[in-house]
Design a protein around this motif. Structure first.
Motif, PDB file in Angstrom:
ATOM      1  N   ILE A 403      30.929  14.730  59.161  1.00 38.13           N
ATOM      2  CA  ILE A 403      29.677  14.135  59.504  1.00 38.13           C
ATOM      3  C   ILE A 403      29.194  13.909  60.472  1.00 38.13           C
ATOM      4  O   ILE A 403      28.449  13.738  60.405  1.00 38.13           O
ATOM      5  N   SER A 404      29.666  13.768  61.591  1.00 35.36           N
ATOM      6  CA  SER A 404      29.073  13.898  62.912  1.00 35.36           C
ATOM      7  C   SER A 404      28.544  14.771  62.893  1.00 35.36           C
ATOM      8  O   SER A 404      27.370  15.002  63.685  1.00 35.36           O
ATOM      9  N   LYS A 405      28.994  16.544  62.739  1.00 34.63           N
ATOM     10  CA  LYS A 405      28.823  17.763  63.122  1.00 34.63           C
ATOM     11  C   LYS A 405      26.842  17.752  62.113  1.00 34.63           C
ATOM     12  O   LYS A 405      26.242  18.051  62.286  1.00 34.63           O
ATOM     13  N   LEU A 406      26.905  16.717  60.937  1.00 30.20           N
ATOM     14  CA  LEU A 406      26.039  17.377  60.110  1.00 30.20           C
ATOM     15  C   LEU A 406      24.926  16.072  61.076  1.00 30.20           C
ATOM     16  O   LEU A 406      23.524  15.992  60.099  1.00 30.20           O
ATOM     17  N   LEU A 407      25.442  14.866  61.228  1.00 33.01           N
ATOM     18  CA  LEU A 407      24.022  13.452  61.516  1.00 33.01           C
ATOM     19  C   LEU A 407      23.845  14.335  63.650  1.00 33.01           C
ATOM     20  O   LEU A 407      22.613  14.048  63.232  1.00 33.01           O
ATOM     21  N   ASP A 408      24.482  14.207  63.869  1.00 28.25           N
ATOM     22  CA  ASP A 408      24.228  14.347  65.652  1.00 28.25           C
ATOM     23  C   ASP A 408      23.738  15.753  66.120  1.00 28.25           C
ATOM     24  O   ASP A 408      23.146  15.543  66.482  1.00 28.25           O
ATOM     25  N   THR A 409      24.015  16.999  65.028  1.00 28.56           N
ATOM     26  CA  THR A 409      23.324  18.387  65.637  1.00 28.56           C
ATOM     27  C   THR A 409      22.270  18.332  65.213  1.00 28.56           C
ATOM     28  O   THR A 409      21.297  17.303  64.601  1.00 28.56           O
ATOM     29  N   LYS A 410      21.041  18.572  66.549  1.00 29.60           N
ATOM     30  CA  LYS A 410      19.690  19.198  66.313  1.00 29.60           C
ATOM     31  C   LYS A 410      19.527  19.564  67.374  1.00 29.60           C
ATOM     32  O   LYS A 410      20.661  20.715  67.873  1.00 29.60           O
TER      33      LYS A 410
END
Length: 645
Positions: A403-410
């Motif tokens: 979930i973190s990689k999906l939301l926080d990756t830019k």
């Protein structure tokens, strides 16, 4: 009311399906070329993926719908044949749609390996379309039969082109020879760089297929270019090579350069034009006006897309320019072609990257949920997702990693400072003198930190990257805003740190082949440090916890309490070494697959290294990390993993 709407929908279902298929082809044509090639946007890539899969599904379903309805043409009233007899004339148009667009043949590298499945689908769909047309009353009408035959010729050729393009796109099955010997002009202008990239493209294709340079015919010219060109010129050469590779693997560019396909393409376009002329001169009084309008839309769309494809894939192709330049009587056409190729709108301009020119960014602070990144989602939605993620995490507190990689990756644009510092390191180690002072750097500021990490048992690559990333975050928090140069240098350090953390944590298997450990174990160790000293939500508290954890020696304490340019340069150089080392250990096939997602900085670095014969793809493993001339780098001795031969 609802019943009447359903009746209308059912009556006009085939028209809606055909128009939807046409609109999907228009969308794929517009987004599958340069836009996809130069973008790493996940939303755009997801939309193209849905359209890529949906286009075939809609066309196949429409053919099945036609075959199902014709079974009842002589038994029931109000059938498709009675209401829309022209609908069966659209079967060859659906074949043309199944042939896809010149700008996109494969969405991912794996699609090329399925070319035999597409060949089987070609046979099945052609037989089905012929069956539909034969069972319809159209074949008894000469005015529809003759243009229908010409459309079938165009559709079969179009579908065969796509299947052949997928076969040509198999990276591991490439057996092409070196072709024309690459020759780099002394002026090293952009046109000469493009010409050299075209002549050396078979050798570069072999590199992407995993072959060693000494196994490739003509690799000496590639090696020579890496040492003749300066850093900026080499970057331009690699940029063009990446553009050529993308078009050869994911578009019809490779097959459109063959003589046989060129002849077939001419036959296809002539057939579609003849079909349109015959249809215009036919008697259409018995047909529905809406069906006639849809037929004209389909004809116009086919011819318009063909003209645009010829313009984009042939007229604005550097291959066309190179061919015209070799013809003695076509020099003026070559000049016109080069004007189109170097144009900023639809060409391959010198200053515009032919890949996304972006780098992924992911940080431990984002993983902990204490550093908000700009997001397209509203703040309340982001907070809700984070709470749900933590509720379902381990121990009811930890944030779920995916979930973190999906939301926080830019993604961040790669600026000039980053490309220059990487190019300088590659150039300094690409020379023949391995004992130069550039390869004997010591680390007066980072040395103590490296030794402490080794004493604490951080012996794997991923664990070291996570620790160095945290150390960089702590140190960056002390950089003030008074000196603009210091702030700019700190920004470069943070981007490189976040990028390497992104590679190790978000893509440990596909991108980082040098990883010997599990990054999640290192993340768990980081979480324990935070648990012992602070909470998860406060960024300042998290940084303070790690600062206390790092204060195990006077040298580190002095470094953390005072910032200087030399220390920032050491941090930057260490991240550059890690990125270059990772690129040298990466698999070439991974880089070919990554081009479908807009390309990766690691690919750009890897190809520059290949021109210098560095890394596992070269004659020797790069000696940027485990050199014994740097006594403070004992921590990195364990990262010298076996070659991936």
């Amino acid at each position: 009311m609802m019943k009447s709407l359903l009746e209308v929908f059912n009556e006009w279902e085939i028209q809606q399906l055909v128009l939807l298929s046409f609109m999907l082809q228009m969308f794929l044509f517009g987004t599958g070329g340069n836009l996809r090639q130069r973008s790493s946007n996940a939303l755009l890539r997801g939309t193209i993926w849905i359209a890529y899969l949906g286009a075939d599904m809609v066309a196949v379903y429409a053919l099945g719908f036609l075959s199902k309805n014709e079974e009842h043409t002589t038994q029931e009233s109000g059938t498709l044949t009675e209401n829309h007899p022209l609908a069966f004339f659209w079967a060859p148009f659906l074949l043309i749609h199944l042939g896809g667009q010149d700008t996109i043949t494969a969405f991912a590298i794996e699609d090329n390996n399925l070319w035999l499945r597409h060949l089987l689908n070609l046979i099945i769909q052609v037989v089905l379309a012929l069956y539909v047309f034969w069972k319809s009353p159209g074949w008894r009408n000469v005015q529809l039969l003759v243009p229908g035959v010409f459309l079938f010729v165009a559709g079969i050729i179009k579908y065969a082109e796509r299947t052949l393009a997928l076969k040509y796109g198999i990276i591991s099955g490439f057996k092409g020879e070196g072709g024309k010997k690459p020759n780099l002009n002394q002026d090293a202008s952009y046109s000469s760089i493009v010409r050299f990239a075209l002549d050396s493209s078979p050798s570069i294709r072999h590199l992407f297929a995993g072959h060693k340079p000494y196994q490739i015919q003509g690799f000496e010219a590639i090696f020579l270019a890496g040492h003749v060109l300066n850093e900026a010129q080499l970057a331009k050469l690699v940029n063009v090579e990446l553009g050529i590779m993308y078009h050869d693997l994911y578009t019809k560019a490779a097959v459109l350069r063959t003589r046989s396909v060129t002849v077939l393409r001419c036959i296809s376009q002539v057939s579609a034009t003849v079909a349109l002329v015959l249809f215009c001169t036919s008697d259409k009084r018995r047909h529905n006006r809406v069906d006639i309008l849809i037929t004209y839309i389909l004809f116009t769309g086919v011819l318009l897309l063909e003209v645009c494809s010829v313009l984009m894939m042939v007229m604005v192709s550097p291959w066309t320019w190179a061919w015209l330049k070799d013809q003695q009587k076509c020099r003026w056409l070559a000049n016109i072609s080069w004007t189109l190729v170097s144009s900023n709108i639809i060409g391959w301009p010198e200053e515009r990257p032919l890949w996304s020119n972006s780098m992924g960014q992911y940080s431990f602070l984002s993983y902990m949920g204490c550093e908000e990144k700009p997001s397209s989602l509203p703040g309340c939605v982001m907070r809700l997702i984070r709470k749900v993620a933590r509720a379902f995490g381990a121990g009811g507190e930890d944030k779920v990693l995916w979930i973190s990689k999906l939301l926080d990756t830019k993604c961040e644009a790669i600026d000039k400072e980053i490309t220059e510092c990487i190019a300088k390191w590659i150039t300094s180690y690409g020379g023949m003198d391995r004992s130069s002072s550039a390869s004997q750097q010591h680390w007066p500021h980072l040395g103590q930190f490296l030794k402490n990490r080794m004493m604490e048992g951080v012996a794997d690559f991923s664990g070291f990257v996570v620790w160095l990333h945290i150390f960089t975050e702590v140190y960056m928090s002390h950089v003030g805003t008074m000196d603009k140069d210091m702030v700019a240098l700190a920004g470069v350090c943070r981007k490189l740190s976040n990028y390497m953390f992104y590679l190790v944590v978000a893509h440990p298997a596909s991108m980082v082949q040098a990883t010997a450990g599990n990054p999640e174990l290192a993340l768990e160790a980081m979480r324990k440090v935070v648990k012992e000293r602070s909470n998860y939500s406060d960024k300042a508290a998290v940084l303070r916890s790690f600062k206390e954890a790092f204060l195990s020696g006077e040298a580190i304490q002095d470094m953390l309490t005072s910032t200087c340019r030399e220390a920032l340069e050491e941090i930057r150089d260490m991240w550059v070494r890690l990125i270059v080392y990772t690129a040298g250990k990466s698999r070439p096939e991974m880089h070919a697959a990554q081009l479908a997602r807009g390309g990766e900085l690691l690919t750009f670095v890897w190809l520059q290294m290949a021109h210098k014969m560095l890394g596992d793809a070269g004659e020797h493993i790069i000696e940027l990390i485990n050199t014994r001339t740097a006594p403070s780098l004992e921590i990195l001795y364990a990262f010298d993993f076996p070659r991936h031969d």
